[in-house]
Design a protein around this motif. Structure first.
Motif, PDB file in Angstrom:
ATOM      1  N   LEU A 161      41.039  88.210  25.752  1.00 13.45           N
ATOM      2  CA  LEU A 161      40.998  88.735  27.111  1.00 13.45           C
ATOM      3  C   LEU A 161      41.859  89.979  27.254  1.00 13.45           C
ATOM      4  CD1 LEU A 161      41.193  85.377  29.119  1.00 13.45           C
ATOM      5  CD2 LEU A 161      39.186  86.816  28.725  1.00 13.45           C
ATOM      6  N   VAL A 162      43.060  89.959  26.652  1.00 11.98           N
ATOM      7  CA  VAL A 162      43.943  91.134  26.737  1.00 11.98           C
ATOM      8  C   VAL A 162      43.313  92.335  26.039  1.00 11.98           C
ATOM      9  CG1 VAL A 162      46.185  92.053  26.065  1.00 11.98           C
ATOM     10  CG2 VAL A 162      46.016  89.724  26.955  1.00 11.98           C
ATOM     11  N   ALA A 163      42.768  92.125  24.846  1.00  9.70           N
ATOM     12  CA  ALA A 163      42.154  93.240  24.108  1.00  9.70           C
ATOM     13  C   ALA A 163      40.937  93.785  24.847  1.00  9.70           C
ATOM     14  CB  ALA A 163      41.752  92.780  22.708  1.00  9.70           C
ATOM     15  N   ALA A 164      40.110  92.896  25.438  1.00  7.99           N
ATOM     16  CA  ALA A 164      38.932  93.361  26.180  1.00  7.99           C
ATOM     17  C   ALA A 164      39.351  94.155  27.408  1.00  7.99           C
ATOM     18  CB  ALA A 164      38.070  92.165  26.573  1.00  7.99           C
ATOM     19  N   GLY A 165      40.348  93.645  28.144  1.00  5.13           N
ATOM     20  CA  GLY A 165      40.809  94.382  29.321  1.00  5.13           C
ATOM     21  C   GLY A 165      41.385  95.736  28.954  1.00  5.13           C
ATOM     22  N   THR A 166      42.132  95.790  27.841  1.00  9.70           N
ATOM     23  CA  THR A 166      42.682  97.078  27.399  1.00  9.70           C
ATOM     24  C   THR A 166      41.562  98.050  27.060  1.00  9.70           C
ATOM     25  OG1 THR A 166      44.606  95.908  26.492  1.00  9.70           O
ATOM     26  CG2 THR A 166      44.218  98.157  25.729  1.00  9.70           C
ATOM     27  N   THR A 167      40.491  97.548  26.445  1.00 15.75           N
ATOM     28  CA  THR A 167      39.356  98.431  26.109  1.00 15.75           C
ATOM     29  C   THR A 167      38.747  99.031  27.361  1.00 15.75           C
ATOM     30  OG1 THR A 167      38.887  97.066  24.181  1.00 15.75           O
ATOM     31  CG2 THR A 167      37.140  98.541  24.931  1.00 15.75           C
ATOM     32  N   LEU A 168      38.545  98.201  28.390  1.00 19.92           N
ATOM     33  CA  LEU A 168      37.913  98.700  29.615  1.00 19.92           C
ATOM     34  C   LEU A 168      38.796  99.696  30.346  1.00 19.92           C
ATOM     35  CD1 LEU A 168      36.377  95.358  30.940  1.00 19.92           C
ATOM     36  CD2 LEU A 168      35.243  97.209  29.702  1.00 19.92           C
ATOM     37  N   VAL A 169      40.112  99.680  30.113  1.00 20.52           N
ATOM     38  CA  VAL A 169      41.022 100.643  30.752  1.00 20.52           C
ATOM     39  C   VAL A 169      41.203 101.886  29.877  1.00 20.52           C
ATOM     40  CG1 VAL A 169      43.388 101.004  31.548  1.00 20.52           C
ATOM     41  CG2 VAL A 169      42.226  98.848  32.040  1.00 20.52           C
ATOM     42  N   ALA A 170      41.369 101.698  28.553  1.00 21.30           N
ATOM     43  CA  ALA A 170      41.675 102.821  27.672  1.00 21.30           C
ATOM     44  C   ALA A 170      40.460 103.721  27.440  1.00 21.30           C
ATOM     45  CB  ALA A 170      42.201 102.303  26.326  1.00 21.30           C
ATOM     46  N   ALA A 171      39.255 103.139  27.362  1.00 20.16           N
ATOM     47  CA  ALA A 171      38.068 103.959  27.071  1.00 20.16           C
ATOM     48  C   ALA A 171      37.852 105.037  28.130  1.00 20.16           C
ATOM     49  CB  ALA A 171      36.843 103.062  26.927  1.00 20.16           C
ATOM     50  N   PRO A 172      37.860 104.716  29.458  1.00 24.73           N
ATOM     51  CA  PRO A 172      37.712 105.799  30.441  1.00 24.73           C
ATOM     52  C   PRO A 172      38.848 106.808  30.383  1.00 24.73           C
ATOM     53  CG  PRO A 172      37.317 103.651  31.457  1.00 24.73           C
ATOM     54  CD  PRO A 172      37.891 103.392  30.100  1.00 24.73           C
TER      55      PRO A 172
END
Length: 888
Positions: A100-111
């Motif tokens: 969950l932490v890695a997925a949330g980081t992806t959704l924030v870092a990619a944009p």
């Protein structure tokens, strides 16, 4: 660089820690090691990127240029923090927490990465361009993900079927597509943009893959991580490497990006006109996947429908923006064209566009208003056809000077208007061939008739040149006409100061005026009291004398000597020369014709004096005009002669006089002009040297000769080839390289090439020895041609590095019927050459008596019309077939 070394060690630590953890069957520790290395790499580069952004901000005092590096640094910072939190959760948290932490980081870092990439200087300069990059990436990413979904993932029902894994996968796919499109479509600094885009894509893929692996571990299967497969461990290694390498590439590109503003083309700013093919391929691929799914009977779930609608919407919106940009750009072009037409229509100057052949392709509307010239009268005709015959040649020469690269040319000529009258005009010319919208020479024509009339009126008032106090042109012509009408005879001298144009450029107009005044003073001091000196043009003078032609020639020599003396001025010393033409008053019908005859003689003197110090004097002869016209035509036709294929080579065999077998051949240059006919090299090669074309023609001759020799060698003919070189070629620094290139290109033995230099054309001893020695060092042989006609002493042969000596016919030509022994001089030459190890060729053999003389002197090689005339390769090959050939 320190960052590079850190990254190198971080990559090693990542790989070693992950593989080591997998080897000892401790995947939790391996996960933590990967997270630790990725966190360290991301935070190090994030710090460097943020510092770079702050430095740009302090330097530019503006937030605009630094935003790209800042957001890229924030993306790396989010990545590092998220991976660190993921690693901690793997150690102390529940099984689902790391995913969950890695997925949330992806959704924030990619944009954040994409925002920094779009704001980076040089990638997308406007808001519209950034929106187009996003739409392009969205369409490509969604289309490709749609294809994968309906062809693979729908039936597989993997862990990606969940909402969060689906969001992460789709976000990564779209973000990577946007990053790739942005890097490839960068307006400027494309290598830096590609580095940033590839680094951003690696970071996003690594972070997304990291999250998907962890979500797959903590999903429905509920398998604890220590029991995860070796495939998952290998995946962690790859994602760790991507997370370490991505920020490094982002930093490397951001440091290379230039933050200075630029003015790109409108099409580059929007990206519209090169954007169409980007979405065509993915759209067709999605359509094909849908058709395959439909034909195979597979269902479309809600996710597939939603993805298809999103891809279609992105495509429609992108096409709408493209159509709007095209309409806006078309309106801009129409506005500019209307503005241009308004400016041209209201201008009093006539604008004419010429092509490279000086043919009129367009004229402004002012031509009809100012000169009464319609398009039917002008378009498709050469501009020189519209000019006065006396002004056409100088105008054409000035226009060709512009075509050759000269700037700031002013053309003064008489133009025939639509009513048949001659109008005094003055034109400025600019070369706009490199501008696609123009593609030719732009000539701005002004009517200066009123000014010329005013000048003529002033000349009628005064007969004296204001600057030099000599008689002006009008006074001189009137005096020549009066002296011609009396029939008492006399002569006209015309002279022009050479290199005077450079005086004003180098020393300024004040020094140039002082030179003219001093030249006029010397002119008055050198002529008799009854002679009339005058100034014709800026640097052209004339003298009317009652002396006959012989005495006038002596006067002209005295004037040339006086003007060749240095001009000592305060702070400057100027060296000039003057060529003088002399014409008899009784040799022409009018004063203008007498002046023209003298000017023709002056131009002839100038042609003959090029390269000499001081001036030259020539008396007018009728043959001068024909020679001058022919030389002018040669000067006009010679440029481009190689490209037009008008040059040709003929070959004359060199024969062993004892066996009468050919051992080599000499390549002789010919120019066959379609209108002027055959032009001998002695006539056009000096012109080529003056025009700077000698090197091009020489290299063509060398390559063609080597090519023919290569063909003969391939056919089994063991011959050598001699090629003539001028003194200018021999002295050029590039000549040795040209010879080496020709030999290597056509794969001929270097020793089979003989470079011939005429004895009269040999440079000074030191330079000759250096260049001839350089040719020998390449493996080629050297020869002196026409030996016996120049100043080279026999003793000099010891110092010159030559292999072959071609003796001229003058050394062995005997009266008809003489068959006695060789003359002493040829005995000496051949004997000395043999002692020096130099081969001797007797050139110009025309009779059997010539052969007997040179053979008696010990010369065994010969060349001449008696043995074989120069001919084309196919005829020479027929001659070779009738004789055996062997190497010299």
């Amino acid at each position: 660089m320190v960052t590079n070394r850190r990254t190198f060690w971080l990559v090693l630590v990542t790989a070693a820690a992950a593989l080591g953890a997998a080897a000892v069957r401790g995947p939790v520790l391996g996960l933590f090691a990967v997270a630790l290395a990725a966190t360290a790499g991301s935070l190090v580069h994030a710090t460097a990127l943020i510092r770079l952004a702050l430095r740009i901000h302090h330097g530019r005092r503006n937030f605009g240029p630094c935003r790209g590096a800042g957001f890229l640094g924030m993306g790396a910072l989010f990545t590092g923090a998220g991976v660190a939190a993921t690693g901690l959760c793997a150690l102390v948290g529940p099984a689902t927490a790391p995913g969950l932490v890695a997925a949330g980081t992806t959704l924030v870092a990619a944009p954040t990465f994409l925002l920094g990439l779009l704001l980076l200087p040089g990638t997308a300069p406007t808001v519209g361009a950034r929106l187009r990059r996003l739409l392009d990436g969205l369409g490509i990413g969604v289309s490709l993900f749609y294809c994968v979904w309906i062809l693979v993932l729908t039936d597989a029902r993997s862990a990606l079927s969940g909402p969060l894994p689906l969001a992460v996968s789709l976000s990564c796919c779209v973000a990577v597509a946007v990053a790739v499109v942005t890097g490839l479509r960068a307006v400027r600094h494309r290598p830096a943009a590609l580095s940033c885009s590839s680094g951003s894509a690696l970071s996003i893929v690594g972070l997304g893959g990291f999250g998907l692996l962890l979500l797959d571990h903590g999903g429905a299967a509920g398998t604890p991580w220590p029991a995860a497969s070796a495939t998952a461990t290998a995946g962690l290694v790859l994602t760790g490497l991507a997370l370490v390498a991505g920020p490094f590439l982002v930093l490397a590109g951001a440091q290379r990006a230039d933050d200075r503003p630029s003015q790109p083309h409108a099409a580059d700013e929007s990206g519209t006109f090169a954007g169409y093919p980007l979405l065509v391929g993915p759209a067709l691929l999605a359509f094909g996947a849908s058709a395959f799914r439909l034909l195979s009977g597979g269902p479309f779930d809600g996710t597939a429908v939603w993805l298809g609608v999103s891809a279609f919407g992105a495509l429609v919106l992108r096409e709408y923006l493209a159509a709007r940009d095209i309409r806006r750009y078309a309106r801009t072009l129409a506005t500019r064209e209307a503005h241009f037409r308004t400016l041209v229509a209201g201008s009093t100057d006539v604008a004419i566009v010429l092509d490279a052949d000086l043919v009129v392709r367009w004229q402004s509307p002012a031509a009809a208003r100012q000169f009464g010239l319609s398009d039917q009268d002008v378009l498709g005709r050469s501009l020189t056809d519209l000019l006065h015959p006396a002004d056409a040649a100088p105008a054409a020469e000035a226009l060709r000077a512009v075509l050759a690269g000269r700037q700031h040319v002013l053309v003064q000529a008489r133009l025939r208007d639509g009513f048949g009258r001659w109008r005094e005009t003055e034109s400025t010319v600019s070369d706009q061939r490199s501008t696609p919208e123009v593609g030719g020479l732009v000539v701005h024509v002004r009517d200066v008739g009123d000014r010329a009339q005013l000048q003529r009126t002033l000349d009628e008032v005064t007969w004296t040149d204001d600057q030099t106090s000599l008689a002006n042109r009008r006074k001189f012509l009137a005096s020549v006409a009066e002296a011609h009408s009396t029939g008492l005879g006399g002569s006209v001298l015309v002279l022009e100061l050479e290199r005077f144009e450079s005086v004003a450029d180098l020393h300024g107009p004040t020094v140039a005026n002082a030179v003219l005044i001093e030249a006029a003073r010397r002119l008055r001091a050198s002529v008799d009291r009854d002679d009339l000196p005058a100034r014709l043009t800026t640097a052209a003078f004339a003298v009317l004398t009652e002396a006959p032609l012989v005495h006038a020639f002596a006067l002209a020599t005295r004037l040339a000597t006086a003007l060749a003396e240095p001009f000592h001025l305060p702070g400057h010393t100027v060296h000039l020369a003057a060529d003088v033409g002399v014409a008899d008053l009784r040799g022409a019908g009018t004063a203008e014709e007498v002046l023209r005859h003298a000017d023709v003689a002056r131009r002839r003197a100038r042609q003959l004096s090029r390269g000499r110090d001081g001036g030259r004097v020539e008396c007018y002869d009728k043959s001068f005009e024909a020679a001058l016209v022919r030389r002018t035509e040669i000067e006009q036709q010679l440029p481009g002669v190689v490209e037009r294929g008008e040059l040709d080579l003929v070959f004359q065999p060199v024969v062993d006089l004892t066996l009468r077998t050919p051992v080599g051949a000499e390549a002789l240059l010919r120019w066959r002009h379609p209108r002027l006919g055959p032009i001998p090299p002695a006539e056009f090669l000096p012109v080529a040297e003056q025009l700077g074309l000698a090197d091009e023609i020489g290299e063509w001759t060398l390559h063609q000769a080597c090519r023919q020799l290569s063909l003969w060698h391939r056919d089994g003919r063991d011959l050598w080839m001699s090629v003539n070189a001028s003194a200018r070629q021999l002295a050029a620094d590039s000549w040795l390289a040209a010879v080496a290139t020709a030999v290597d290109t056509h794969c001929v033995p270097a020793e089979a090439i003989v470079i011939e230099v005429s004895e009269a054309a040999l440079p000074d001893d030191v330079l000759a020895v250096e260049q001839l020695a350089g040719l020998r060092a390449l493996g080629t042989r050297t020869a002196i041609d026409h030996f016996g006609t120049g100043p080279t002493a026999l003793a000099h042969l010891r110092r010159l590095p030559i292999d072959v000596l071609k003796i001229d016919q003058a050394l062995f030509n005997e009266p008809a019927g003489h068959c006695g022994p060789a003359t002493p001089i040829i005995d000496v030459v051949v004997g000395l050459a043999k002692r020096l190890g130099i081969d001797v060729i007797a050139a110009g053999l025309e009779t059997e008596s010539h052969v007997d003389v040179v053979r008696a002197a010990g010369c065994r090689l010969g060349q001449g019309f008696l043995l074989s005339r120069p001919d084309h390769a196919e005829h020479v090959e027929a001659y070779l077939e009738r004789h055996r050939t062997r190497l010299l």
